[in-house]
Design an enzyme around this catalytic site. Structure first.
Site, short mmCIF file in Angstrom:
data_model
loop_
_atom_site.label_atom_id
_atom_site.label_comp_id
_atom_site.label_asym_id
_atom_site.label_seq_id
_atom_site.Cartn_x
_atom_site.Cartn_y
_atom_site.Cartn_z
N ARG A 63 0.69 -1.50 -0.17
CA ARG A 63 0.19 -0.07 0.15
C ARG A 63 0.65 1.10 -0.33
O ARG A 63 0.54 2.50 -1.16
CB ARG A 63 -0.84 -0.43 1.23
CG ARG A 63 -1.72 1.01 0.82
CD ARG A 63 -2.69 1.18 2.15
NE ARG A 63 -4.78 1.70 2.00
CZ ARG A 63 -4.72 2.30 3.26
NH1 ARG A 63 -3.89 3.16 3.89
NH2 ARG A 63 -5.83 3.38 2.28
N HIS A 76 0.12 4.39 -2.93
CA HIS A 76 0.07 5.50 -2.40
C HIS A 76 1.27 6.40 -2.66
O HIS A 76 0.86 7.62 -2.34
CB HIS A 76 -0.10 5.55 -1.02
CG HIS A 76 -2.26 4.98 -1.07
ND1 HIS A 76 -2.39 5.77 0.61
CD2 HIS A 76 -2.52 4.88 -1.12
CE1 HIS A 76 -3.33 5.29 0.34
NE2 HIS A 76 -3.75 4.51 -0.94
N TRP A 123 -10.20 -8.96 2.57
CA TRP A 123 -11.32 -8.95 1.39
C TRP A 123 -10.73 -10.63 1.61
O TRP A 123 -11.57 -11.21 1.08
CB TRP A 123 -10.11 -8.19 0.84
CG TRP A 123 -10.55 -7.19 0.11
CD1 TRP A 123 -11.89 -6.82 -0.41
CD2 TRP A 123 -9.70 -6.03 0.84
NE1 TRP A 123 -11.58 -5.20 0.05
CE2 TRP A 123 -10.81 -4.50 0.51
CE3 TRP A 123 -8.80 -5.90 1.73
CZ2 TRP A 123 -9.85 -3.49 0.93
CZ3 TRP A 123 -8.22 -5.15 2.20
CH2 TRP A 123 -8.13 -3.39 1.28
#
Ligand code: ZEM
Length: 288
Positions: free
Chosen positions: A36, A40, A180
């Protein structure tokens, strides 16, 4: 951690791999949050003004690091500090992107081509403004607006979002909660199988956030989807790619490898030999 000769990226890769195992952290792994961080760092890119992107490692500064979308990524940056200390010659911008590709591969995902040369030089008055990263509470129009701005098409958007095979949401970071998939430290196409294969119900968390849930029959574990994840399934142009990646893991891996590399190269200009030519990173108008 041994010091290394400048340019010895293999030594850096080995040290990143060794720190992924973090028994005290989420699911025992630093891998997902490092992926991540890489995303980002690059996902602020705006093709029209040629601003943002991984060059400059702007998240070190409050103007970018303090974007609420980046909440929690200080954990990823702290994990990498010992690596930066041992290999002080590598730039943060290279280290953050390299850590993402090393983590993807170490968690069972595809090898992703990665090229060095990013600079840490940034004019901090020209950092990308908050609001360039996607908001998980919104729908397909928003997802397209954000990713078209970076220069991606629908197929690439769906492939990139397959990274949600990894990691989890934290109520104290994004306000969403849960993972998820059942095994969030194993890169696979399970996210697409679940998105296309089971029935998702909507719920509102105590903090008011809306997300989707499904109770896995075998593990009895509750899994989640963001509204933006569901948008990939509800949208007629995104859905065929979700179906394709659910059925064909090899195609997903090949496409993910290509598009993750493209993401990490946004805004980086190279000459024929691969050398980065825009290391001053000061052009463009960030305030448009
Ligand atoms: Zn994510 N992502 N993301 N993403 N993401 C979260 C977590 C992770 C969106 C989003 O709002 C969120 C991509 C695309 C999009 C990862 C990788 C990639 C979380 C949870 C949210 C809310 C944050 C938290 O609470 O800690 C949206 C709206 C996206 C597009 C529409 C793309 C592209 C990614 C990589 C290629 C990863 C690995 C995580 C898990 C982080 C962790 O700490 O476990």
């Amino acid at each position: 951690m041994a010091k290394s000769t400048p340019g010895d990226y293999d030594a850096v890769r080995e040290d990143i791999k060794a720190l992924l195992h973090q028994p005290e952290y989420d699911d025992g792994s630093a891998g997902p949050v490092l992926v991540r961080l890489a995303w980002h760092s690059a996902g602020t890119y705006d093709a029209e003004t040629d601003t943002g992107g991984s060059n400059g490692a702007g998240m070190r500064y409050e103007a970018e690091g303090g974007d609420p979308a980046n909440a929690g990524l200080q954990h990823a940056r702290v994990f990498l500090e010992p690596i930066k200390a041992a290999h002080s010659w590598i730039t943060y911008a290279d280290l953050w992107t390299l850590a993402g590709v090393v983590a993807v591969e170490a968690m069972g995902g595809p090898a992703v081509p990665w090229q060095p040369g990013r600079t840490d030089y940034v004019d901090d008055s020209k950092l990308p403004p908050p609001g360039r990263l996607p908001d998980g509470a919104l729908g397909a129009d928003h997802v397209r607006a954000i990713f078209y701005r970076m220069g991606f098409n629908d197929q690439e958007i769906v492939a990139l979002c397959g990274a949600h095979n990894l990691g989890r949401c934290h109520s104290d970071r994004s306000g969403f909660e849960g993972a998820w998939v059942n095994n969030p430290t194993r890169f696979s196409n399970q996210y697409f199988k679940l998105l296309s294969g089971v029935e998702w119900k909507e719920k509102t968390l105590e903090n008011g956030m809306r997300q989707f849930y499904y109770i896995d029959e075998d593990s009895e574990e509750e899994l989640m989807m963001l509204p933006t994840d569901m948008a990939l399934w509800f949208d007629d142009k995104f859905r065929p790619y979700v179906e394709k990646y659910a059925k064909d893991k090899d195609t997903f891996f090949a496409d993910f490898s290509k598009v993750f590399n493209k993401l990490l190269e946004l805004g980086i200009e190279r000459d024929a030999s691969g050398r980065v030519t825009n290391t001053d990173n000061v052009k463009g108008g960030y305030h448009s």
